[in-house]
Design a protein around this motif. Structure first.
Motif, PDB file in Angstrom:
ATOM      1  N   ALA A   1       0.836  -1.201   0.000  1.00 25.66           N
ATOM      2  CA  ALA A   1       0.000   0.000   0.000  1.00 25.66           C
ATOM      3  C   ALA A   1       0.872   1.252   0.000  1.00 25.66           C
ATOM      4  CB  ALA A   1      -0.913  -0.002   1.218  1.00 25.66           C
ATOM      5  N   LYS A   2       0.418   2.287  -0.709  1.00 23.85           N
ATOM      6  CA  LYS A   2       1.101   3.582  -0.715  1.00 23.85           C
ATOM      7  C   LYS A   2       0.638   4.471   0.433  1.00 23.85           C
ATOM      8  CE  LYS A   2       4.007   4.270  -4.213  1.00 23.85           C
ATOM      9  NZ  LYS A   2       3.665   5.254  -5.259  1.00 23.85           N
ATOM     10  N   GLY A   3      -0.604   4.267   0.879  1.00 26.67           N
ATOM     11  CA  GLY A   3      -1.162   5.058   1.963  1.00 26.67           C
ATOM     12  C   GLY A   3      -2.221   4.263   2.681  1.00 26.67           C
ATOM     13  N   VAL A   4      -2.436   4.609   3.961  1.00 28.66           N
ATOM     14  CA  VAL A   4      -3.357   3.858   4.808  1.00 28.66           C
ATOM     15  C   VAL A   4      -4.356   4.839   5.415  1.00 28.66           C
ATOM     16  CG1 VAL A   4      -3.558   2.282   6.767  1.00 28.66           C
ATOM     17  CG2 VAL A   4      -1.520   2.199   5.300  1.00 28.66           C
ATOM     18  N   GLY A   5      -5.656   4.593   5.190  1.00 29.85           N
ATOM     19  CA  GLY A   5      -6.675   5.550   5.576  1.00 29.85           C
ATOM     20  C   GLY A   5      -7.435   5.179   6.831  1.00 29.85           C
ATOM     21  N   ILE A   6      -7.895   6.216   7.535  1.00 30.10           N
ATOM     22  CA  ILE A   6      -8.795   6.050   8.673  1.00 30.10           C
ATOM     23  C   ILE A   6     -10.066   6.853   8.386  1.00 30.10           C
ATOM     24  CG2 ILE A   6      -7.018   5.577  10.382  1.00 30.10           C
ATOM     25  CD1 ILE A   6      -7.226   8.549  11.231  1.00 30.10           C
ATOM     26  N   GLY A   7     -11.217   6.306   8.752  1.00 33.22           N
ATOM     27  CA  GLY A   7     -12.488   7.002   8.568  1.00 33.22           C
ATOM     28  C   GLY A   7     -13.144   7.269   9.897  1.00 33.22           C
ATOM     29  N   ARG A   8     -13.667   6.214  10.512  1.00 30.52           N
ATOM     30  CA  ARG A   8     -14.319   6.386  11.816  1.00 30.52           C
ATOM     31  C   ARG A   8     -13.362   7.007  12.835  1.00 30.52           C
ATOM     32  NH1 ARG A   8     -16.468   1.290  10.276  1.00 30.52           N
ATOM     33  NH2 ARG A   8     -18.759   1.181  10.314  1.00 30.52           N
ATOM     34  N   ALA A   9     -12.100   6.591  12.820  1.00 26.53           N
ATOM     35  CA  ALA A   9     -11.152   7.087  13.829  1.00 26.53           C
ATOM     36  C   ALA A   9     -11.044   8.608  13.800  1.00 26.53           C
ATOM     37  CB  ALA A   9      -9.781   6.449  13.616  1.00 26.53           C
ATOM     38  N   ALA A  10     -11.106   9.199  12.607  1.00 27.26           N
ATOM     39  CA  ALA A  10     -11.056  10.661  12.510  1.00 27.26           C
ATOM     40  C   ALA A  10     -12.320  11.279  13.100  1.00 27.26           C
ATOM     41  CB  ALA A  10     -10.879  11.083  11.052  1.00 27.26           C
ATOM     42  N   LEU A  11     -13.465  10.647  12.863  1.00 29.03           N
ATOM     43  CA  LEU A  11     -14.723  11.158  13.418  1.00 29.03           C
ATOM     44  C   LEU A  11     -14.739  11.021  14.937  1.00 29.03           C
ATOM     45  CD1 LEU A  11     -17.234   9.688  10.809  1.00 29.03           C
ATOM     46  CD2 LEU A  11     -16.436  12.055  10.979  1.00 29.03           C
ATOM     47  N   TRP A  12     -14.211   9.905  15.461  1.00 31.20           N
ATOM     48  CA  TRP A  12     -14.132   9.773  16.917  1.00 31.20           C
ATOM     49  C   TRP A  12     -13.208  10.845  17.491  1.00 31.20           C
ATOM     50  CZ3 TRP A  12     -18.220   7.441  17.552  1.00 31.20           C
ATOM     51  CH2 TRP A  12     -18.550   6.173  17.062  1.00 31.20           C
ATOM     52  N   GLY A  13     -12.115  11.125  16.808  1.00 28.19           N
ATOM     53  CA  GLY A  13     -11.229  12.190  17.273  1.00 28.19           C
ATOM     54  C   GLY A  13     -11.948  13.525  17.311  1.00 28.19           C
ATOM     55  N   LEU A  14     -12.726  13.788  16.276  1.00 26.83           N
ATOM     56  CA  LEU A  14     -13.488  15.038  16.210  1.00 26.83           C
ATOM     57  C   LEU A  14     -14.495  15.098  17.353  1.00 26.83           C
ATOM     58  CD1 LEU A  14     -13.529  17.430  14.139  1.00 26.83           C
ATOM     59  CD2 LEU A  14     -15.555  16.360  13.146  1.00 26.83           C
ATOM     60  N   GLY A  15     -15.162  13.980  17.603  1.00 23.75           N
ATOM     61  CA  GLY A  15     -16.138  13.948  18.692  1.00 23.75           C
ATOM     62  C   GLY A  15     -15.494  14.081  20.060  1.00 23.75           C
ATOM     63  N   ALA A  16     -14.282  13.585  20.200  1.00 21.16           N
ATOM     64  CA  ALA A  16     -13.590  13.648  21.489  1.00 21.16           C
ATOM     65  C   ALA A  16     -13.080  15.047  21.800  1.00 21.16           C
ATOM     66  CB  ALA A  16     -12.429  12.657  21.509  1.00 21.16           C
TER      67      ALA A  16
END
Length: 480
Positions: free
Chosen positions: A401-416
């Motif tokens: 892989a060239k890059g590894v993505g996060i989806g929910r984790a970014a939203l949890w960070g935003l919520g935190a």
């Protein structure tokens, strides 16, 4: 409201608003004003029930997090009826919001991993928002497997290697990035925090990470990229909708934003999965049609095909194209035959929100390595889904892989913690990635390879059927 020059707007009592709670006449309260939104019922993207369930009452709390500013400007001037009359409320000591010191949330710096950030966000955001972010399809097996698959891979550290330096910079589609971690498209970020996608974008700018903006963002693309540094890299997610005029307008709009470097055509959700946790919150609000409750409105086209759709998209944008939702080596191979117009693929199962028991991205990476490894030389291969640790990032990079993505984790960070919460999320993940690289004896991202991982425990789960390339290419007109 566009063109609104009304001089006199008469205050309206709440009881009068309630009278217009019918399928023929729909009034709602938004930001202290009363609007007649009856004209929107047949054309609203979320279906008429999304409006009718809020008819006759204050809809601001439901409306604001998921609609970009300026959405009301599209209404006719006469839709604004007047300000709502605020009725006095008795305030007592018992009704005052009091935060006890012992209930104060922990500082973001004290959170040491992504699970702790998710735990804090779960306590802070509303239950309905939590259900939307957390939920996945059916038994949520794919969602769980996305994370478990990484745990099945072992790392192979080398010793007597100078690990005093660690360079995590990389390139994705020719764009230089400071870290190989990116934020995948995730909708409705303002359900987690008022800063929404702007908070995520600002956090990515600080860490030097790529951000792929969701087409279903709660802010406009222009607003999200407005304050971005000149060197910040964005992608933009495209859902091809049934309304082709809207598709073409969206593509033209995005193609004119210089911060957006490529378009991510989403293919892993041509039809909605059955997300039971999310649906429990919607069930009572859903209309009954032919004896069945219609829990979801779906405006995405289910008629996309390889040649037709890619030819259409290539004629409408100069931007590179990334295909999101590749889940088999056959489709990765087909995508590579459309290079260089197609520049990359994102191995993704929509966070387990589409087809349950679909494979995690790690499985697809191993399939490609086994059956058609030349794909890695033709396309930039990205992955997302289930990433919780820096060791997960390193394993995906080692597999190609060239890059590894996060989806929910970014939203949890935003919520935190808003922007700072996303920064903390990215900081934890990148620091863990750097630690893993050092302990493996690897200085640069491109030095990671198959010698650094042991995938034996996963190999029995990898597809081992025949791969006849000519037959695969014969079927590229099949509907996705």
């Amino acid at each position: 409201m566009a063109g609104s020059e009304r001089v006199e707007l008469k205050p309206i009592a709440p009881a009068e608003v309630s009278k217009h709670n019918t399928p023929e006449s729909c009034w709602v309260i938004l930001y202290g004003n009363v609007y007649d939104v009856t004209e929107l019922l047949p054309t609203h993207p979320g279906g008429s029930q999304a409006i009718l369930r809020l008819a006759g009452r204050d809809a601001t709390e439901d409306y604001d997090p998921i609609h970009p500013p300026g959405t009301l400007d599209s209404l006719k001037p006469e839709a604004l009826l007047g300000p709502i009359i605020i009725e006095p409320t008795q305030i007592t000591k018992e009704t005052l919001p009091i935060t006890l010191e012992e209930d104060a949330p922990p500082s973001l710096d004290s959170l040491l991993n992504l699970d702790e950030i998710e735990e804090l966000a779960t306590k802070k955001i509303k239950p309905k928002s939590w259900a939307y972010y957390y939920g996945a399809s059916d038994d949520q097996l794919t969602k769980a497997l996305n994370t478990q698959a990484y745990r099945s891979i072992l790392l192979r550290p080398r010793v007597f290697v100078d690990c005093s330096r660690c360079d995590m910079s990389t390139q994705i589609l020719g764009n230089r990035l400071k870290v190989p971690v990116f934020v995948s498209p995730a909708a409705a970020a303002r359900l987690a925090h008022p800063s929404g996608e702007r908070g995520i974008a600002a956090a990515c700018a600080k860490l030097g990470a790529l951000y792929i903006i969701s087409q279903n963002a709660s802010l406009t693309p222009e607003d999200i990229v407005r304050d971005a540094p000149d060197d910040q890299v964005f992608g933009w997610q495209l859902y091809v909708e049934k309304d082709n005029a809207k598709n073409e307008a969206n593509i033209a709009r995005i193609s004119n934003l210089k911060s957006i470097k490529f378009i991510v055509l989403t293919l892993d959700a041509p039809f909605p999965g059955k997300r039971e946790i999310d649906e429990r919150f919607k069930y009572q609000e859903a209309p009954v049609v032919n004896g069945f409750r219609q829990e979801q409105y779906w405006g995405t086209s289910s008629t996309l095909t390889w040649r037709k759709t890619l030819r259409w998209l290539a004629r409408r944008t100069h931007l590179p194209i990334v295909l999101k939702g590749i889940q088999t080596h056959e489709d990765a191979f087909i995508a590579s035959t459309f290079a260089p117009r197609v520049r990359g693929i994102l191995l993704s199962n929509h966070g387990g929100r589409a087809l349950d028991t679909a494979p995690p991205a790690v499985h697809t990476l191993l399939e490609i390595r086994k059956h058609c490894p030349e794909v890695f030389g033709k396309l930039d291969v990205l992955v997302d889904g289930g990433v919780k640790r820096g060791t997960d990032v390193v394993k995906a990079l080692a597999l190609g892989a060239k890059g590894v993505g996060i989806g929910r984790a970014a939203l949890w960070g935003l919520g935190a913690g808003g922007q700072e919460g996303v920064e903390r999320t990215l900081q934890i993940l990148t620091e863990e990635t750097g630690t893993a690289m050092r302990l493996l004896g690897v200085e640069k991202v491109h030095n990671l390879g198959m010698a650094h991982v042991n995938t034996k425990a996963l190999e029995s789960q990898i597809y081992d059927g025949p791969f006849e390339r000519s037959k695969v290419l014969d079927h590229i007109e099949a509907k996705l």
